[in-house]
Design a protein around this motif. Sequence first.
Motif, PDB file in Angstrom:
ATOM      1  N   ASP A  10      44.098  39.462  53.631  1.00  0.00           N
ATOM      2  CA  ASP A  10      43.960  38.400  54.639  1.00  0.00           C
ATOM      3  C   ASP A  10      43.771  37.016  54.014  1.00  0.00           C
ATOM      4  OD1 ASP A  10      44.140  40.356  56.626  1.00  0.00           O
ATOM      5  OD2 ASP A  10      41.964  40.626  56.714  1.00  0.00           O
ATOM      6  N   GLY A  11      44.515  36.741  52.959  1.00  0.00           N
ATOM      7  CA  GLY A  11      44.441  35.436  52.313  1.00  0.00           C
ATOM      8  C   GLY A  11      43.257  35.252  51.396  1.00  0.00           C
ATOM      9  N   LYS A  12      42.391  36.241  51.304  1.00  0.00           N
ATOM     10  CA  LYS A  12      41.224  36.170  50.409  1.00  0.00           C
ATOM     11  C   LYS A  12      41.552  36.899  49.118  1.00  0.00           C
ATOM     12  CE  LYS A  12      37.810  35.917  54.132  1.00  0.00           C
ATOM     13  NZ  LYS A  12      38.765  35.959  55.248  1.00  0.00           N
ATOM     14  N   ARG A  13      41.066  36.336  47.995  1.00  0.00           N
ATOM     15  CA  ARG A  13      41.377  36.912  46.690  1.00  0.00           C
ATOM     16  C   ARG A  13      40.112  37.023  45.837  1.00  0.00           C
ATOM     17  NH1 ARG A  13      46.071  34.057  43.660  1.00  0.00           N
ATOM     18  NH2 ARG A  13      44.634  32.291  43.727  1.00  0.00           N
ATOM     19  N   ALA A  14      39.896  38.212  45.300  1.00  0.00           N
ATOM     20  CA  ALA A  14      38.766  38.446  44.397  1.00  0.00           C
ATOM     21  C   ALA A  14      39.320  38.898  43.051  1.00  0.00           C
ATOM     22  CB  ALA A  14      37.833  39.504  44.969  1.00  0.00           C
ATOM     23  N   PHE A  15      38.921  38.208  41.991  1.00  0.00           N
ATOM     24  CA  PHE A  15      39.389  38.502  40.639  1.00  0.00           C
ATOM     25  C   PHE A  15      38.278  39.222  39.883  1.00  0.00           C
ATOM     26  CE2 PHE A  15      41.542  34.733  42.147  1.00  0.00           C
ATOM     27  CZ  PHE A  15      42.848  34.832  41.680  1.00  0.00           C
ATOM     28  N   ALA A  16      38.541  40.451  39.474  1.00  0.00           N
ATOM     29  CA  ALA A  16      37.551  41.236  38.722  1.00  0.00           C
ATOM     30  C   ALA A  16      37.945  41.238  37.247  1.00  0.00           C
ATOM     31  CB  ALA A  16      37.490  42.664  39.259  1.00  0.00           C
ATOM     32  N   TRP A  17      37.042  40.783  36.392  1.00  0.00           N
ATOM     33  CA  TRP A  17      37.330  40.566  34.959  1.00  0.00           C
ATOM     34  C   TRP A  17      36.599  41.575  34.098  1.00  0.00           C
ATOM     35  CZ3 TRP A  17      39.764  36.568  31.970  1.00  0.00           C
ATOM     36  CH2 TRP A  17      39.394  36.526  30.620  1.00  0.00           C
ATOM     37  N   ARG A  18      37.290  42.063  33.068  1.00  0.00           N
ATOM     38  CA  ARG A  18      36.648  42.908  32.060  1.00  0.00           C
ATOM     39  C   ARG A  18      37.188  42.544  30.685  1.00  0.00           C
ATOM     40  NH1 ARG A  18      32.288  46.517  31.008  1.00  0.00           N
ATOM     41  NH2 ARG A  18      32.752  47.284  28.937  1.00  0.00           N
ATOM     42  N   LYS A  19      36.282  42.160  29.774  1.00  0.00           N
ATOM     43  CA  LYS A  19      36.649  41.908  28.393  1.00  0.00           C
ATOM     44  C   LYS A  19      37.038  43.228  27.738  1.00  0.00           C
ATOM     45  CE  LYS A  19      36.421  39.828  24.233  1.00  0.00           C
ATOM     46  NZ  LYS A  19      37.041  40.940  23.469  1.00  0.00           N
ATOM     47  N   ILE A  20      38.137  43.221  26.989  1.00  0.00           N
ATOM     48  CA  ILE A  20      38.597  44.427  26.313  1.00  0.00           C
ATOM     49  C   ILE A  20      37.861  44.579  24.985  1.00  0.00           C
ATOM     50  CG2 ILE A  20      40.572  45.530  25.188  1.00  0.00           C
ATOM     51  CD1 ILE A  20      42.347  44.320  27.351  1.00  0.00           C
ATOM     52  N   SER A  21      37.263  45.736  24.768  1.00  0.00           N
ATOM     53  CA  SER A  21      36.515  45.965  23.540  1.00  0.00           C
ATOM     54  C   SER A  21      37.444  46.477  22.451  1.00  0.00           C
ATOM     55  CB  SER A  21      35.394  46.983  23.784  1.00  0.00           C
ATOM     56  OG  SER A  21      35.933  48.283  23.856  1.00  0.00           O
ATOM     57  N   ASN A  22      36.929  46.494  21.226  1.00  0.00           N
ATOM     58  CA  ASN A  22      37.735  46.983  20.108  1.00  0.00           C
ATOM     59  C   ASN A  22      37.851  48.512  20.114  1.00  0.00           C
ATOM     60  OD1 ASN A  22      35.173  47.693  19.384  1.00  0.00           O
ATOM     61  ND2 ASN A  22      35.094  46.470  17.515  1.00  0.00           N
ATOM     62  N   LEU A  23      37.220  49.150  21.123  1.00  0.00           N
ATOM     63  CA  LEU A  23      37.375  50.607  21.256  1.00  0.00           C
ATOM     64  C   LEU A  23      38.673  50.966  21.960  1.00  0.00           C
ATOM     65  CD1 LEU A  23      33.744  51.619  22.331  1.00  0.00           C
ATOM     66  CD2 LEU A  23      34.769  51.755  20.053  1.00  0.00           C
ATOM     67  N   ASN A  24      39.368  49.922  22.462  1.00  0.00           N
ATOM     68  CA  ASN A  24      40.560  50.179  23.268  1.00  0.00           C
ATOM     69  C   ASN A  24      41.807  50.321  22.397  1.00  0.00           C
ATOM     70  OD1 ASN A  24      42.084  50.543  25.537  1.00  0.00           O
ATOM     71  ND2 ASN A  24      41.294  48.731  26.586  1.00  0.00           N
ATOM     72  N   THR A  25      41.767  51.236  21.441  1.00  0.00           N
ATOM     73  CA  THR A  25      42.895  51.485  20.549  1.00  0.00           C
ATOM     74  C   THR A  25      43.019  52.983  20.299  1.00  0.00           C
ATOM     75  OG1 THR A  25      41.574  51.361  18.531  1.00  0.00           O
ATOM     76  CG2 THR A  25      42.491  49.280  19.354  1.00  0.00           C
ATOM     77  N   PRO A  26      44.191  53.451  19.930  1.00  0.00           N
ATOM     78  CA  PRO A  26      44.322  54.879  19.600  1.00  0.00           C
ATOM     79  C   PRO A  26      43.396  55.319  18.477  1.00  0.00           C
ATOM     80  CG  PRO A  26      46.473  53.868  19.904  1.00  0.00           C
ATOM     81  CD  PRO A  26      45.467  52.752  19.915  1.00  0.00           C
ATOM     82  N   ALA A  27      43.256  54.472  17.442  1.00  0.00           N
ATOM     83  CA  ALA A  27      42.409  54.835  16.305  1.00  0.00           C
ATOM     84  C   ALA A  27      40.954  54.989  16.741  1.00  0.00           C
ATOM     85  CB  ALA A  27      42.521  53.771  15.213  1.00  0.00           C
ATOM     86  N   ALA A  28      40.490  54.060  17.607  1.00  0.00           N
ATOM     87  CA  ALA A  28      39.112  54.147  18.082  1.00  0.00           C
ATOM     88  C   ALA A  28      38.919  55.369  18.961  1.00  0.00           C
ATOM     89  CB  ALA A  28      38.740  52.882  18.852  1.00  0.00           C
TER      90      ALA A  28
END
Length: 311
Positions: free
Chosen positions: A127-145
Motif C-alpha cells: 500500500d505504498g509503504k516500504r520497510a527496508f530490513a538490513w543485515r551486515k554480511i559476516s565473514n562466515l558467509n562463505t563456503p570455507a567458513a
Amino acid sequence: MSTKEATRLKKLKALDLSKASSSFWVVKRKPAQPPYSYSVLRVDIDAKLSKRLKGYMKAQFQDRDLPLEPYDFNTADPDEKLLTLDSDGTDFEKVQAAIDAGFDNGVVKDYAQLLGSWAYVVLFEIDGKRAFAWRKISNLNTPAAAKSRKTLYFIGHKLVDAEDQKVFVIDPRFDFIAFEGTVFIGRKSAFETSMNFREGMKQKGAELLDAFKELDLLSDVEPIRKYVGENLHHLRKLAAIKNAGYYSKPDYMAKLVKVVKAEKWDLKIEGGKIIVEEDTIELLLKLLNNDRLRSPINDEVFDSSAKKAVT
C-alpha cells in the motif's frame, strides 16, 4: 522519545506482511576507504524464503513491544529496546537511492556475484509503504567458513559436505529497519560498522577539538588527539561530548573547574584553564561529558555514561 518515532513504529508494526511483496538485494560497497559509494544487485527468491524473511521481521520488530530510545554514541547494544535515528544522518540514504533505481539494477545470475557483498537488504512493500530490513554480511558467509563450522546439507536423500555447495547464509535477525525516514536499530554494533559510523565519530571528534582550540578552554588538545587515535571507545567518547555540548553551555566549564577544586579531583588547573595531562585525560573526558554524578540518596559519587535525565 518524540511522537514522530513512536508513530512510525506503530505504523511499521501495523503492516500486514502476509500481503506485502518482498524483494532481496545484496549491497556492494566501494572503495576500500571512505567516503564510500554503494551499488545493489537484486536476487530472485522463492515464496518459501519470502515467507521466512517476513517471519523474521515480524518476530523481531512487529510482535515485540520494545521501548524506543534515541541513538547515542555511548549507549550499549540494545536488548529489550530499539534505538532510533533519522536515516538522513546515515549511509543508508545512499543504499536506498540505489535500490530506488529498481529494474535499472542488475539481477544476480551467478553465485560469484554474491561474493564480496557488504550486506543484504530485504524490502517489504504494501500500500505504498516500504520497510527496508538490513543485515551486515559476516565473514562466515562463505563456503570455507561453512565447512569449518561442519555445515552439512541434506540434498537428494543424502548428506552433502558444505565445501561442494554455493553457500549464502541468511540470519534470523536484522540489524535495523529503515522506515519513513527513521532507522530502528536492533543491533547497534553491527549498525555502526555497516553504516560507517567510525568515520562519523572521527569527524565529530575533530570538530570537538577544533572547538576547544577556539574556546581556549584547555592548555593543549594534541595530547587528547594522540590518546584517542583510532580507538573506537575513545572516538565514541569524543563524539558523545560533541553531541551533548555541555562544554558550550554558559558557565559549564567555570562550574566544572570550581567543582574539580572543591572535590580535589586529579585535574590540574592553572590560570582558569585545565591542563591536559596524559594520566588524567580519561577523567577529563568523563567530566566534559558530565559523566560524574552524585546520588541524592546516599551522596555517593559515581561515573556513568548512560545518562537519562529525570523529567
